[in-house]
Scaffold this motif. Structure first.
Motif, PDB file in Angstrom:
ATOM      1  N   PHE A 158      44.532  40.626  33.940  1.00 12.37           N
ATOM      2  CA  PHE A 158      44.043  39.918  32.749  1.00 12.37           C
ATOM      3  C   PHE A 158      42.825  39.022  33.007  1.00 12.37           C
ATOM      4  O   PHE A 158      42.374  38.322  32.108  1.00 12.37           O
ATOM      5  CB  PHE A 158      45.150  39.079  32.102  1.00 12.37           C
ATOM      6  N   VAL A 159      42.285  39.033  34.202  1.00  9.28           N
ATOM      7  CA  VAL A 159      41.090  38.239  34.477  1.00  9.28           C
ATOM      8  C   VAL A 159      39.887  38.832  33.752  1.00  9.28           C
ATOM      9  O   VAL A 159      39.758  40.048  33.620  1.00  9.28           O
ATOM     10  CB  VAL A 159      40.833  38.164  35.997  1.00  9.28           C
ATOM     11  N   LYS A 160      38.983  37.954  33.314  1.00 11.81           N
ATOM     12  CA  LYS A 160      37.726  38.362  32.697  1.00 11.81           C
ATOM     13  C   LYS A 160      36.562  37.822  33.532  1.00 11.81           C
ATOM     14  O   LYS A 160      36.593  36.665  33.954  1.00 11.81           O
ATOM     15  CB  LYS A 160      37.615  37.837  31.265  1.00 11.81           C
ATOM     16  N   VAL A 161      35.564  38.664  33.738  1.00 10.52           N
ATOM     17  CA  VAL A 161      34.346  38.254  34.434  1.00 10.52           C
ATOM     18  C   VAL A 161      33.184  38.513  33.489  1.00 10.52           C
ATOM     19  O   VAL A 161      32.969  39.639  33.040  1.00 10.52           O
ATOM     20  CB  VAL A 161      34.154  39.018  35.755  1.00 10.52           C
ATOM     21  N   GLY A 162      32.434  37.453  33.178  1.00 11.04           N
ATOM     22  CA  GLY A 162      31.372  37.560  32.184  1.00 11.04           C
ATOM     23  C   GLY A 162      30.136  38.280  32.686  1.00 11.04           C
ATOM     24  O   GLY A 162      29.932  38.457  33.897  1.00 11.04           O
ATOM     25  N   ALA A 163      29.300  38.670  31.750  1.00  9.15           N
ATOM     26  CA  ALA A 163      28.086  39.426  32.056  1.00  9.15           C
ATOM     27  C   ALA A 163      27.196  38.688  33.048  1.00  9.15           C
ATOM     28  O   ALA A 163      27.085  37.459  33.008  1.00  9.15           O
ATOM     29  CB  ALA A 163      27.308  39.692  30.771  1.00  9.15           C
ATOM     30  N   HIS A 164      26.591  39.432  33.964  1.00  9.28           N
ATOM     31  CA  HIS A 164      25.621  38.935  34.941  1.00  9.28           C
ATOM     32  C   HIS A 164      26.251  38.010  35.992  1.00  9.28           C
ATOM     33  O   HIS A 164      25.525  37.377  36.767  1.00  9.28           O
ATOM     34  CB  HIS A 164      24.464  38.202  34.260  1.00  9.28           C
ATOM     35  N   GLN A 175      41.239  33.478  38.154  1.00  7.95           N
ATOM     36  CA  GLN A 175      40.843  32.847  36.909  1.00  7.95           C
ATOM     37  C   GLN A 175      39.554  33.498  36.411  1.00  7.95           C
ATOM     38  O   GLN A 175      38.850  34.177  37.152  1.00  7.95           O
ATOM     39  CB  GLN A 175      40.638  31.342  37.105  1.00  7.95           C
ATOM     40  N   ASP A 176      39.253  33.271  35.142  1.00  7.92           N
ATOM     41  CA  ASP A 176      38.085  33.895  34.530  1.00  7.92           C
ATOM     42  C   ASP A 176      36.787  33.304  35.091  1.00  7.92           C
ATOM     43  O   ASP A 176      36.706  32.109  35.380  1.00  7.92           O
ATOM     44  CB  ASP A 176      38.123  33.691  33.017  1.00  7.92           C
ATOM     45  N   VAL A 177      35.784  34.168  35.213  1.00  9.39           N
ATOM     46  CA  VAL A 177      34.473  33.767  35.725  1.00  9.39           C
ATOM     47  C   VAL A 177      33.472  33.843  34.575  1.00  9.39           C
ATOM     48  O   VAL A 177      33.190  34.933  34.069  1.00  9.39           O
ATOM     49  CB  VAL A 177      34.028  34.671  36.883  1.00  9.39           C
ATOM     50  N   PRO A 178      32.920  32.715  34.129  1.00 11.91           N
ATOM     51  CA  PRO A 178      31.999  32.737  32.988  1.00 11.91           C
ATOM     52  C   PRO A 178      30.736  33.543  33.288  1.00 11.91           C
ATOM     53  O   PRO A 178      30.367  33.761  34.448  1.00 11.91           O
ATOM     54  CB  PRO A 178      31.664  31.250  32.777  1.00 11.91           C
ATOM     55  N   PRO A 179      30.059  33.981  32.239  1.00 16.79           N
ATOM     56  CA  PRO A 179      28.804  34.716  32.435  1.00 16.79           C
ATOM     57  C   PRO A 179      27.813  33.949  33.289  1.00 16.79           C
ATOM     58  O   PRO A 179      27.770  32.714  33.260  1.00 16.79           O
ATOM     59  CB  PRO A 179      28.266  34.869  30.995  1.00 16.79           C
ATOM     60  N   PHE A 180      27.056  34.682  34.091  1.00 16.92           N
ATOM     61  CA  PHE A 180      25.930  34.187  34.883  1.00 16.92           C
ATOM     62  C   PHE A 180      26.343  33.434  36.154  1.00 16.92           C
ATOM     63  O   PHE A 180      25.474  33.107  36.962  1.00 16.92           O
ATOM     64  CB  PHE A 180      25.011  33.270  34.057  1.00 16.92           C
ATOM     65  N   TYR A 219      29.887  22.456  35.630  1.00 21.56           N
ATOM     66  CA  TYR A 219      30.358  22.281  37.003  1.00 21.56           C
ATOM     67  C   TYR A 219      29.805  21.072  37.754  1.00 21.56           C
ATOM     68  O   TYR A 219      30.281  20.786  38.844  1.00 21.56           O
ATOM     69  CB  TYR A 219      30.037  23.551  37.808  1.00 21.56           C
ATOM     70  N   ARG A 220      28.824  20.383  37.210  1.00 24.81           N
ATOM     71  CA  ARG A 220      28.194  19.331  38.013  1.00 24.81           C
ATOM     72  C   ARG A 220      28.192  17.948  37.342  1.00 24.81           C
ATOM     73  O   ARG A 220      27.815  16.967  37.974  1.00 24.81           O
ATOM     74  CB  ARG A 220      26.733  19.719  38.332  1.00 24.81           C
ATOM     75  N   ARG A 258      43.240  32.713  30.976  1.00 29.93           N
ATOM     76  CA  ARG A 258      43.738  32.308  32.293  1.00 29.93           C
ATOM     77  C   ARG A 258      43.076  31.012  32.763  1.00 29.93           C
ATOM     78  O   ARG A 258      43.397  30.509  33.833  1.00 29.93           O
ATOM     79  CB  ARG A 258      43.485  33.427  33.322  1.00 29.93           C
ATOM     80  N   GLY A 259      42.151  30.489  31.973  1.00 26.81           N
ATOM     81  CA  GLY A 259      41.375  29.346  32.420  1.00 26.81           C
ATOM     82  C   GLY A 259      40.214  29.803  33.278  1.00 26.81           C
ATOM     83  O   GLY A 259      40.287  30.857  33.940  1.00 26.81           O
ATOM     84  N   ILE A 260      39.134  29.060  33.271  1.00 30.97           N
ATOM     85  CA  ILE A 260      37.955  29.487  34.019  1.00 30.97           C
ATOM     86  C   ILE A 260      37.974  28.911  35.429  1.00 30.97           C
ATOM     87  O   ILE A 260      38.575  27.862  35.694  1.00 30.97           O
ATOM     88  CB  ILE A 260      36.648  29.057  33.309  1.00 30.97           C
ATOM     89  N   ALA A 261      37.346  29.643  36.334  1.00 27.85           N
ATOM     90  CA  ALA A 261      37.174  29.143  37.700  1.00 27.85           C
ATOM     91  C   ALA A 261      36.324  27.896  37.661  1.00 27.85           C
ATOM     92  O   ALA A 261      35.208  27.895  37.141  1.00 27.85           O
ATOM     93  CB  ALA A 261      36.509  30.213  38.563  1.00 27.85           C
ATOM     94  N   ARG A 262      36.837  26.777  38.192  1.00 32.40           N
ATOM     95  CA  ARG A 262      36.088  25.528  38.205  1.00 32.40           C
ATOM     96  C   ARG A 262      36.196  24.887  39.588  1.00 32.40           C
ATOM     97  O   ARG A 262      35.664  23.870  39.867  1.00 32.40           O
ATOM     98  CB  ARG A 262      36.600  24.556  37.146  1.00 32.40           C
TER      99      ARG A 262
END
Length: 262
Positions: A158-164, A175-180, A219-220, A258-262
């Motif tokens: 069920f993990v999602k990885v965004g474009a690019h 956990q999910d990885v946002p685009p870029f 993230y920052r 799943r929540g995003i990787a942070r």
């Protein structure tokens, strides 16, 4: 059909374009459809309700369209659909979907799928992705366009990885990885954004700057996710495509389960 090696076994119900090439000892089942210009290598097994588009190259010993590995599967006629111009290397395994999802596993166009990659049931793989050797996609995984995944990497169900986005070598993605974004490790950590990939794809300096700002906000800056989403929504960009980048990130964050990787 002269393009089919005499030792290959092609079931009578299979629908192959006359230009399809089938190598020695390949096995093709009765519910398979294969489009023009596709090459099936020696010892491949193509089975199930599998549809393969045009100009694909599937190398020797690949297993395409087999029953999924979900214990709930009871033999329902689920599908695997593969688009055009994909390269699928040796010993890859691509399975059909399950009725618990949409009953279809989908692979888009122009993907570079390297040896021993596994694409499990109900996965959705976009276009122009690169999956290095031994990439393993658990069930229901979604990969956006232009995603790169390093070798020996596993993606949880069920993990999602965004474009690019780019996932580094030998990573555990739960956990999910946002685009870029650019991530790696076990546990997974965000290392930055995929600047080199964006440059190679012709992203303008303004678009790159906007994506850099979204990375900082997520993230920052020490913001909560909701606060980061609000700040991202308020961004402006000189490049008209920048607004689409912002919307793509916001849509992804809203869809994350799943929540995003942070």
């Amino acid at each position: 059909m002269s393009n089919i090696h005499p030792t290959a076994l092609v079931a009578s119900g299979a629908m192959l374009d006359p230009t399809v090439v089938v190598g020695p000892y390949a096995v093709i089942g009765p519910h398979v459809k294969i489009g023009a210009g596709t090459v099936i290598g020696p010892h491949c097994v193509i089975e199930g309700h599998t549809t393969i588009g045009q100009d694909n190259r599937i190398f020797q010993f690949a297993s395409v369209g087999a029953e999924n590995q979900d214990k709930k599967y009871k033999g329902e006629p689920c599908e695997l659909i593969i688009g055009d111009r994909n390269t699928i290397r040796e010993f890859c395994t691509l399975h059909i979907g399950t009725v618990q999802d949409k009953a279809v596993t989908r692979v888009g166009n122009d993907n570079w799928i390297m040896a021993y990659t596994h694409i499990a049931h109900d996965c959705v793989v976009g276009n122009h992705t690169t999956l290095a050797n031994n990439t393993t996609l658990g069930g229901h995984v979604e990969l956006g366009d232009w995603v790169t995944v390093g070798g020996l990497t596993g993606l949880h169900q069920f993990v999602k990885v965004g474009a690019h986005a780019m996932v580094g070598f030998a990573s555990a993605v739960s956990q999910d990885v946002p685009p870029f974004m650019m991530v790696d490790g076990n546990p997974l950590a965000v290392r930055g954004f995929n600047l080199e990939g964006l440059r190679r794809r012709g992203f303008s300096a303004a678009r790159q700057a906007g994506i850099k700002q979204m990375h900082r906000l997520l993230y920052r800056q020490g913001l909560t996710l909701e606060a980061a989403k609000q700040a991202i929504a308020a961004l402006t960009c000189e490049d008209p495509d920048g607004a689409q980048d912002v919307q793509a990130v916001l849509d992804f964050l809203d869809r994350s389960r799943r929540g995003i990787a942070r």
